[in-house]
Design a protein around this motif. Structure first.
Motif, PDB file in Angstrom:
ATOM      1  N   ALA A   1     149.478  31.304  38.200  1.00 39.56           N
ATOM      2  CA  ALA A   1     150.842  30.791  38.056  1.00 39.56           C
ATOM      3  C   ALA A   1     151.441  31.028  36.677  1.00 39.56           C
ATOM      4  O   ALA A   1     152.544  30.568  36.408  1.00 39.56           O
ATOM      5  CB  ALA A   1     150.862  29.294  38.384  1.00 39.56           C
ATOM      6  N   GLY A   2     150.735  31.716  35.806  1.00 41.03           N
ATOM      7  CA  GLY A   2     151.274  31.973  34.482  1.00 41.03           C
ATOM      8  C   GLY A   2     150.896  30.874  33.495  1.00 41.03           C
ATOM      9  O   GLY A   2     150.458  29.794  33.885  1.00 41.03           O
ATOM     10  N   ALA A   3     151.077  31.168  32.223  1.00 40.68           N
ATOM     11  CA  ALA A   3     150.691  30.215  31.181  1.00 40.68           C
ATOM     12  C   ALA A   3     151.391  28.869  31.344  1.00 40.68           C
ATOM     13  O   ALA A   3     150.785  27.818  31.186  1.00 40.68           O
ATOM     14  CB  ALA A   3     150.982  30.804  29.794  1.00 40.68           C
ATOM     15  N   GLU A   4     152.651  28.897  31.678  1.00 36.46           N
ATOM     16  CA  GLU A   4     153.386  27.632  31.845  1.00 36.46           C
ATOM     17  C   GLU A   4     153.158  27.019  33.230  1.00 36.46           C
ATOM     18  O   GLU A   4     153.480  25.860  33.470  1.00 36.46           O
ATOM     19  CB  GLU A   4     154.885  27.844  31.601  1.00 36.46           C
ATOM     20  N   GLY A   5     152.571  27.761  34.135  1.00 38.40           N
ATOM     21  CA  GLY A   5     152.266  27.247  35.470  1.00 38.40           C
ATOM     22  C   GLY A   5     151.226  26.148  35.464  1.00 38.40           C
ATOM     23  O   GLY A   5     151.075  25.425  36.451  1.00 38.40           O
ATOM     24  N   ILE A   6     150.532  25.989  34.346  1.00 40.16           N
ATOM     25  CA  ILE A   6     149.557  24.899  34.233  1.00 40.16           C
ATOM     26  C   ILE A   6     150.240  23.545  34.424  1.00 40.16           C
ATOM     27  O   ILE A   6     149.604  22.548  34.739  1.00 40.16           O
ATOM     28  CB  ILE A   6     148.798  24.975  32.882  1.00 40.16           C
ATOM     29  N   GLU A   7     151.558  23.500  34.256  1.00 41.87           N
ATOM     30  CA  GLU A   7     152.320  22.260  34.480  1.00 41.87           C
ATOM     31  C   GLU A   7     152.133  21.731  35.895  1.00 41.87           C
ATOM     32  O   GLU A   7     152.343  20.542  36.153  1.00 41.87           O
ATOM     33  CB  GLU A   7     153.809  22.502  34.224  1.00 41.87           C
ATOM     34  N   MET A   8     151.714  22.577  36.817  1.00 42.25           N
ATOM     35  CA  MET A   8     151.529  22.149  38.204  1.00 42.25           C
ATOM     36  C   MET A   8     150.457  21.066  38.322  1.00 42.25           C
ATOM     37  O   MET A   8     150.474  20.269  39.256  1.00 42.25           O
ATOM     38  CB  MET A   8     151.186  23.349  39.083  1.00 42.25           C
ATOM     39  N   VAL A   9     149.559  21.016  37.358  1.00 42.21           N
ATOM     40  CA  VAL A   9     148.518  19.992  37.361  1.00 42.21           C
ATOM     41  C   VAL A   9     149.143  18.600  37.301  1.00 42.21           C
ATOM     42  O   VAL A   9     148.601  17.636  37.839  1.00 42.21           O
ATOM     43  CB  VAL A   9     147.527  20.231  36.198  1.00 42.21           C
TER      44      VAL A   9
ATOM     45  N   LYS B   1     142.381  17.702  47.216  1.00 41.84           N
ATOM     46  CA  LYS B   1     141.068  17.765  46.553  1.00 41.84           C
ATOM     47  C   LYS B   1     140.744  19.197  46.140  1.00 41.84           C
ATOM     48  O   LYS B   1     140.134  19.421  45.095  1.00 41.84           O
ATOM     49  CB  LYS B   1     139.990  17.196  47.462  1.00 41.84           C
ATOM     50  N   ALA B   2     141.147  20.162  46.951  1.00 46.38           N
ATOM     51  CA  ALA B   2     140.919  21.567  46.596  1.00 46.38           C
ATOM     52  C   ALA B   2     141.688  21.926  45.327  1.00 46.38           C
ATOM     53  O   ALA B   2     141.171  22.641  44.469  1.00 46.38           O
ATOM     54  CB  ALA B   2     141.337  22.481  47.745  1.00 46.38           C
ATOM     55  N   LEU B   3     142.912  21.415  45.205  1.00 46.97           N
ATOM     56  CA  LEU B   3     143.705  21.685  43.999  1.00 46.97           C
ATOM     57  C   LEU B   3     143.090  21.023  42.768  1.00 46.97           C
ATOM     58  O   LEU B   3     143.096  21.585  41.685  1.00 46.97           O
ATOM     59  CB  LEU B   3     145.142  21.189  44.192  1.00 46.97           C
ATOM     60  N   ALA B   4     142.562  19.809  42.958  1.00 38.73           N
ATOM     61  CA  ALA B   4     141.963  19.089  41.837  1.00 38.73           C
ATOM     62  C   ALA B   4     140.698  19.785  41.340  1.00 38.73           C
ATOM     63  O   ALA B   4     140.358  19.694  40.163  1.00 38.73           O
ATOM     64  CB  ALA B   4     141.660  17.652  42.244  1.00 38.73           C
ATOM     65  N   LYS B   5     140.001  20.478  42.224  1.00 38.13           N
ATOM     66  CA  LYS B   5     138.767  21.183  41.842  1.00 38.13           C
ATOM     67  C   LYS B   5     139.047  22.531  41.172  1.00 38.13           C
ATOM     68  O   LYS B   5     138.167  23.105  40.557  1.00 38.13           O
ATOM     69  CB  LYS B   5     137.895  21.415  43.079  1.00 38.13           C
ATOM     70  N   MET B   6     140.280  23.022  41.297  1.00 45.19           N
ATOM     71  CA  MET B   6     140.614  24.334  40.737  1.00 45.19           C
ATOM     72  C   MET B   6     140.626  24.255  39.209  1.00 45.19           C
ATOM     73  O   MET B   6     141.306  23.407  38.631  1.00 45.19           O
ATOM     74  CB  MET B   6     141.991  24.775  41.246  1.00 45.19           C
ATOM     75  N   PRO B   7     139.880  25.125  38.543  1.00 51.58           N
ATOM     76  CA  PRO B   7     139.888  25.110  37.068  1.00 51.58           C
ATOM     77  C   PRO B   7     141.279  25.445  36.517  1.00 51.58           C
ATOM     78  O   PRO B   7     142.026  26.215  37.113  1.00 51.58           O
ATOM     79  CB  PRO B   7     138.892  26.218  36.695  1.00 51.58           C
ATOM     80  N   HIS B   8     141.594  24.873  35.384  1.00 55.40           N
ATOM     81  CA  HIS B   8     142.905  25.109  34.771  1.00 55.40           C
ATOM     82  C   HIS B   8     143.152  26.587  34.504  1.00 55.40           C
ATOM     83  O   HIS B   8     144.281  27.061  34.627  1.00 55.40           O
ATOM     84  CB  HIS B   8     143.050  24.290  33.488  1.00 55.40           C
ATOM     85  N   ILE B   9     142.106  27.318  34.158  1.00 60.20           N
ATOM     86  CA  ILE B   9     142.275  28.748  33.891  1.00 60.20           C
ATOM     87  C   ILE B   9     142.752  29.473  35.155  1.00 60.20           C
ATOM     88  O   ILE B   9     143.506  30.440  35.073  1.00 60.20           O
ATOM     89  CB  ILE B   9     140.971  29.380  33.319  1.00 60.20           C
TER      90      ILE B   9
END
Length: 119
Positions: A51-59, A37-45
């Protein structure tokens, strides 16, 4: 089975090219198991910042985690930074063992009253 895919921390171009944040990646894997739940609340920015621009894939991993129960068991984890620009992680989670439901107690059939037969 449900699979989540995507790279871990990495940025392949721009001023931060080559960025890999191992501390963030490992904390992400910990939270994927223990506190999604903490990860889900983290804004994409924030993902991009850490994690870097491509780290958004972690979502994408969160989609997989959302298909599981709230409590899971971590069966396997692997993390490495190979000779490339991408951190690599693998994790296998399984739903936690639920308490087995006890079968409902059967109600005893009412006893029939003994009747006397007429002589």
């Amino acid at each position: 089975m449900v699979f989540g895919t995507g790279g871990m921390s990495h940025q392949i171009s721009g001023p931060r090219a080559g960025l890999i944040n191992q501390k963030f990646d490992k904390a992400f894997l910990d939270n994927l198991t223990k506190n999604p739940k903490a990860l889900a609340k983290m804004p994409h920015i924030e993902y991009m910042r850490e994690a870097g621009a491509e780290g958004i894939e972690m979502v994408m991993w969160l989609v997989m985690r959302g298909a599981l129960d709230e409590k899971v068991n971590e069966v396997y984890r692997f993390y490495t930074v190979p000779a490339s620009n991408t951190a690599v992680g693998h994790i296998i989670l399984e739903n936690g063992v639920r308490a087995a439901k006890k079968p409902a107690a059967k109600k005893a059939a009412p006893k029939k009253k003994a009747t006397r037969k007429a002589a």
